[in-house]
Design a protein around this motif. Structure first.
Motif, short mmCIF file in Angstrom:
data_model
loop_
_atom_site.label_atom_id
_atom_site.label_comp_id
_atom_site.label_asym_id
_atom_site.label_seq_id
_atom_site.Cartn_x
_atom_site.Cartn_y
_atom_site.Cartn_z
N CYS A 77 -0.30 56.28 34.06
CA CYS A 77 -1.75 56.70 33.82
C CYS A 77 -2.74 56.44 34.88
O CYS A 77 -3.86 56.98 34.92
CB CYS A 77 -2.13 55.52 32.54
N GLY A 78 -2.12 55.77 36.00
CA GLY A 78 -3.26 55.64 37.25
C GLY A 78 -4.64 55.29 36.64
O GLY A 78 -4.66 54.16 36.36
N SER A 79 -5.70 56.13 37.30
CA SER A 79 -7.20 55.61 36.89
C SER A 79 -7.35 55.68 35.55
O SER A 79 -8.41 55.45 34.78
CB SER A 79 -7.89 56.49 37.81
N GLY A 80 -6.39 56.20 34.72
CA GLY A 80 -6.79 56.73 33.10
C GLY A 80 -7.35 57.88 32.84
O GLY A 80 -7.80 58.26 31.59
N ILE A 81 -7.41 58.93 33.97
CA ILE A 81 -8.02 59.95 33.82
C ILE A 81 -7.82 60.95 32.58
O ILE A 81 -8.25 61.47 31.94
CB ILE A 81 -8.33 60.67 35.04
N LEU A 82 -6.38 60.96 32.52
CA LEU A 82 -5.79 61.85 31.74
C LEU A 82 -5.81 61.47 30.27
O LEU A 82 -6.13 62.12 29.23
CB LEU A 82 -4.39 62.27 31.95
N GLY A 83 -5.60 59.91 29.93
CA GLY A 83 -5.70 59.41 28.63
C GLY A 83 -6.89 59.50 27.84
O GLY A 83 -7.30 59.68 26.80
N ILE A 84 -8.10 59.17 28.81
CA ILE A 84 -9.28 59.14 28.53
C ILE A 84 -9.86 60.70 28.23
O ILE A 84 -10.64 60.75 27.15
CB ILE A 84 -10.44 58.58 29.66
N ALA A 85 -9.30 61.53 28.85
CA ALA A 85 -9.81 62.75 28.78
C ALA A 85 -9.19 63.21 27.45
O ALA A 85 -10.12 63.80 26.49
CB ALA A 85 -9.32 63.85 29.70
N ALA A 86 -8.05 62.64 26.96
CA ALA A 86 -7.41 63.13 25.81
C ALA A 86 -8.29 62.53 24.79
O ALA A 86 -8.66 63.07 23.55
CB ALA A 86 -6.01 62.71 25.80
N LEU A 87 -8.62 61.19 24.72
CA LEU A 87 -9.45 60.64 23.76
C LEU A 87 -11.02 61.24 23.47
O LEU A 87 -11.47 61.49 22.37
CB LEU A 87 -9.74 59.11 23.98
N LEU A 88 -11.43 61.69 24.53
CA LEU A 88 -12.79 62.35 24.63
C LEU A 88 -12.74 63.82 24.00
O LEU A 88 -13.62 64.29 23.26
CB LEU A 88 -13.54 62.62 25.97
N LEU A 89 -11.48 64.25 23.86
CA LEU A 89 -11.17 65.78 23.40
C LEU A 89 -10.81 65.54 22.01
O LEU A 89 -10.40 66.60 21.32
CB LEU A 89 -10.25 66.32 24.52
N GLY A 90 -10.85 64.14 21.50
CA GLY A 90 -10.32 64.32 20.11
C GLY A 90 -9.14 63.28 19.74
O GLY A 90 -8.87 63.23 18.58
N ALA A 91 -8.29 62.92 20.55
CA ALA A 91 -7.20 62.04 20.45
C ALA A 91 -7.58 60.71 19.53
O ALA A 91 -8.59 60.24 19.69
CB ALA A 91 -6.46 61.79 21.63
N LYS A 92 -6.86 60.63 18.72
CA LYS A 92 -6.95 59.35 18.02
C LYS A 92 -6.72 58.20 18.74
O LYS A 92 -7.29 57.02 18.54
CB LYS A 92 -6.30 59.28 16.59
N ARG A 93 -5.54 57.98 19.38
CA ARG A 93 -4.89 57.07 20.21
C ARG A 93 -4.16 57.31 21.42
O ARG A 93 -3.46 58.47 21.46
CB ARG A 93 -4.02 56.16 19.23
N VAL A 94 -4.41 56.42 22.59
CA VAL A 94 -3.70 56.95 23.68
C VAL A 94 -3.00 55.73 24.19
O VAL A 94 -3.22 54.52 24.22
CB VAL A 94 -4.48 57.44 24.74
#
Length: 296
Positions: free
Chosen positions: A170-187
């Motif tokens: 996940c590194g800086s978390g950029i992809l996981g956070i993007a997924a959450l902001l785009l509607g994902a329920k949980r990362v």
């Protein structure tokens, strides 16, 4: 030219032996920097004092097989010193990797039609867009590197509403956070670098996301889960060795996204994952490839 860097946290007495190991193992260059913000004032003439906590960085060609190189370095250092190689990590070198030097040139960037990555110290250009406020710290992932950009553009194009996503590496978390902001329920974020885990936590707070929606783990500690979407932006050799793990963590009909892959490595990675996934044609940005597919 794309590069991989190996960062090792060392004591000054270890420098000569580890620098030599890196160079004889194929490093193109080795650099040293302060690992704990320790100033050195007016050294005596003829001396080259080093920091008590020094970070040694070896620069390798991105095609180097780090999964075979690192164990050899570890074994040789153990044989020479009688002790394990100090804490280290392997990562892709970002386009702007000088410590914090890119801050003045890191502008808001758009990926796809909705998503913007915005430095935490600047105002968003599109207040109505989906703005991810980011300070990567010392962890990989600003969006400037093609591997991250390819993944962000893919995420922007998906319907992630109520999806469960794994961000492996996940590194800086950029992809996981993007997924959450785009509607994902949980990362679920996984990374072997404690600095990356801390950066992911801090960026989660910065974007006003509840911490229980972005769970962060070291490898081997992640919960048993079958994700709707599996994202792994790491390197080709680790992706190949991790393929059974990532496949087992992805549900039937779940989506797979892989990056950190050079053009000449793409067919090997795709063939490996085709045991479990129906793979799509690759997408390319500069020398880097994004692979995607769905689990059978």
């Amino acid at each position: 030219m794309p590069w991989i860097q190996v960062k090792i946290d060392i004591h000054p007495a270890q420098i000569d032996s580890i620098e030599e190991l890196l160079l004889t193992s194929g490093a193109c260059a080795v650099t040293m920097e302060d690992g704990k913000d320790q100033p050195i004032y007016e050294p005596e003439r003829g001396t080259t004092p080093l920091w008590k906590h020094t970070q040694l960085t070896g620069l390798f060609d991105a095609a180097a097989d780090m999964q075979s190189i690192i164990p050899k370095i570890e074994a040789r250092y153990q044989a020479l010193s009688g002790s394990p190689l100090p804490a280290h990590r392997v990562e892709i070198l970002e386009d702007k990797d000088w410590e914090r030097a890119w801050m003045d040139n890191f502008h808001p960037m758009q990926f796809g039609t909705r998503l913007w990555i915005c430095p935490s110290w600047r105002e968003p250009e599109d207040p109505n867009g989906i703005n991810l406020m980011l300070d990567p710290g010392l962890a990989f992932g600003t969006g400037t590197h093609p591997t991250t950009a390819l993944c962000l553009a893919w995420l922007d194009a998906q319907d992630l509403k109520d999806k469960v996503v794994v961000d492996y590496g996940c590194g800086s978390g950029i992809l996981g956070i993007a997924a959450l902001l785009l509607g994902a329920k949980r990362v679920i974020g996984v990374d072997n670098d404690p600095q990356a885990l801390e950066a992911s936590r801090e960026n989660t707070r910065r974007n006003n996301i509840e911490e229980d929606r972005f769970e962060i783990y070291l490898p081997g500690e992640a919960p048993d889960i079958e994700a709707d979407v599996m994202i792994a932006n790491i390197l080709a050799q680790p992706l190949i060795s991790l393929s059974p793990t990532l496949a087992n963590m992805t549900k039937k009909d779940g989506l797979l996204v892989l990056s950190g892959i050079l053009e000449q490595q793409a067919s090997d990675v795709s063939e490996c994952y085709s045991e479990w996934f129906e793979m799509n044609p690759p997408e390319q940005k500069e020398e880097w490839i994004r692979l995607s597919g769905s689990k059978r």
